[in-house]
Design a protein around this motif. Structure first.
Motif, short mmCIF file in Angstrom:
data_model
loop_
_atom_site.label_atom_id
_atom_site.label_comp_id
_atom_site.label_asym_id
_atom_site.label_seq_id
_atom_site.Cartn_x
_atom_site.Cartn_y
_atom_site.Cartn_z
N ASN A 160 13.25 19.87 -47.04
CA ASN A 160 12.64 18.69 -46.45
C ASN A 160 13.63 17.93 -45.57
OD1 ASN A 160 10.47 16.87 -46.03
ND2 ASN A 160 11.28 15.52 -47.61
N SER A 161 14.87 17.77 -46.03
CA SER A 161 15.89 17.04 -45.27
C SER A 161 16.22 17.77 -43.96
CB SER A 161 17.16 16.88 -46.10
OG SER A 161 16.93 16.05 -47.21
N ILE A 162 16.39 19.09 -44.02
CA ILE A 162 16.72 19.86 -42.82
C ILE A 162 15.58 19.81 -41.81
CG2 ILE A 162 17.20 22.18 -41.91
CD1 ILE A 162 18.75 22.70 -44.57
N VAL A 163 14.37 20.01 -42.30
CA VAL A 163 13.20 19.98 -41.41
C VAL A 163 13.04 18.59 -40.80
CG1 VAL A 163 10.67 20.20 -41.32
CG2 VAL A 163 12.04 21.93 -42.51
N SER A 164 13.26 17.53 -41.58
CA SER A 164 13.18 16.16 -41.06
C SER A 164 14.23 15.92 -39.98
CB SER A 164 13.36 15.15 -42.19
OG SER A 164 12.28 15.21 -43.08
N LEU A 165 15.43 16.45 -40.16
CA LEU A 165 16.47 16.32 -39.14
C LEU A 165 16.03 16.96 -37.82
CD1 LEU A 165 19.79 17.03 -41.09
CD2 LEU A 165 19.14 14.89 -39.99
N HIS A 166 15.20 17.99 -37.92
CA HIS A 166 14.66 18.67 -36.73
C HIS A 166 13.38 17.99 -36.21
CE1 HIS A 166 17.35 21.95 -38.00
NE2 HIS A 166 17.29 22.32 -36.73
N GLU A 167 13.09 16.80 -36.75
CA GLU A 167 11.91 16.00 -36.39
C GLU A 167 10.61 16.72 -36.73
OE1 GLU A 167 12.43 14.73 -32.33
OE2 GLU A 167 14.44 13.97 -32.78
N GLY A 168 10.67 17.55 -37.77
CA GLY A 168 9.48 18.23 -38.26
C GLY A 168 9.08 17.66 -39.61
N ASN A 169 8.12 18.32 -40.23
CA ASN A 169 7.74 17.89 -41.58
C ASN A 169 7.25 19.10 -42.38
OD1 ASN A 169 5.31 17.96 -39.95
ND2 ASN A 169 4.27 16.96 -41.63
N ILE A 170 7.19 18.90 -43.69
CA ILE A 170 6.68 19.96 -44.56
C ILE A 170 5.53 19.41 -45.39
CG2 ILE A 170 8.93 21.08 -44.64
CD1 ILE A 170 9.18 20.32 -47.53
N GLU A 171 4.65 20.32 -45.75
CA GLU A 171 3.55 20.00 -46.64
C GLU A 171 3.54 21.04 -47.74
OE1 GLU A 171 0.07 20.28 -44.20
OE2 GLU A 171 0.41 18.35 -43.23
#
Length: 187
Positions: A160-171
């Protein structure tokens, strides 16, 4: 002497696990505090994901899991930190290997959705998933109380942290024993 050696091995194993846990915790904390700067380059996401699947093919086989990877004909190129994204794939495949029911399939799908790349992973859990899907991303959470693996409980928090850094999100969705993870990354 034999007992002493046995105790030393146990202490060594536990201290290595504790070091791994502390390293993971520091990494999540740094990412959440904005202390990590991404080294973004243009990456072929299709190829990176395929390489990751290939890296894990033997482990999937050893755990009696068949990976079904659906990807688009055209390449999906995206600006991202390849090393950090590799860590995301390492965590999701490691979790699938640890927690998926043997003799089942792990479905992986990559596609474009509007201005996003979507990576979907689905598998059947070998144990009942007792947690709310949102709680699975919390630090130190595991999908059920019967899990006694060597994981830190930080895998999904790291993803979640890595994806958020890439301005993405997870579900994350949990439906009975079905675990479904969607990762969205901006193109």
């Amino acid at each position: 002497d034999e007992k002493r050696k046995g105790y030393i091995e146990i202490i060594d194993k536990k201290s290595q696990r504790m070091k791994h846990l502390i390293d993971d915790l520091f990494e999540v904390t740094k990412m959440n505090n904005g202390e990590i700067i991404l080294d973004k380059t243009e990456v072929n996401l299709t190829q990176l994901l395929q390489q990751s699947v290939s890296e894990y093919s033997e482990e999937f086989e050893d755990h009696d899991l068949k990976v079904i990877f659906n990807k688009p004909e055209e390449e999906i190129n995206i600006s991202l930190d390849g090393e950090r994204m590799w860590r995301v794939f390492d965590n999701i495949f490691g979790n699938a290997i640890k927690y998926a029911m043997p003799k089942t399939r792990v479905y992986l799908k990559l596609e474009k959705q509007e201005e996003m790349a979507r990576i979907e992973l689905k598998n059947i859990s070998q144990h009942e998933l007792n947690e709310d899907a949102d709680q699975l991303m919390e630090k130190f959470q595991r999908g059920d109380s019967s899990r006694h693996t060597e994981g830190s409980g930080l895998g999904l928090a790291i993803i979640n942290s890595i994806v958020s850094l890439h301005e993405g999100n997870i579900e994350i969705e949990v439906d009975g024993d079905l675990f479904k993870l969607n990762i969205y990354l901006p193109l």
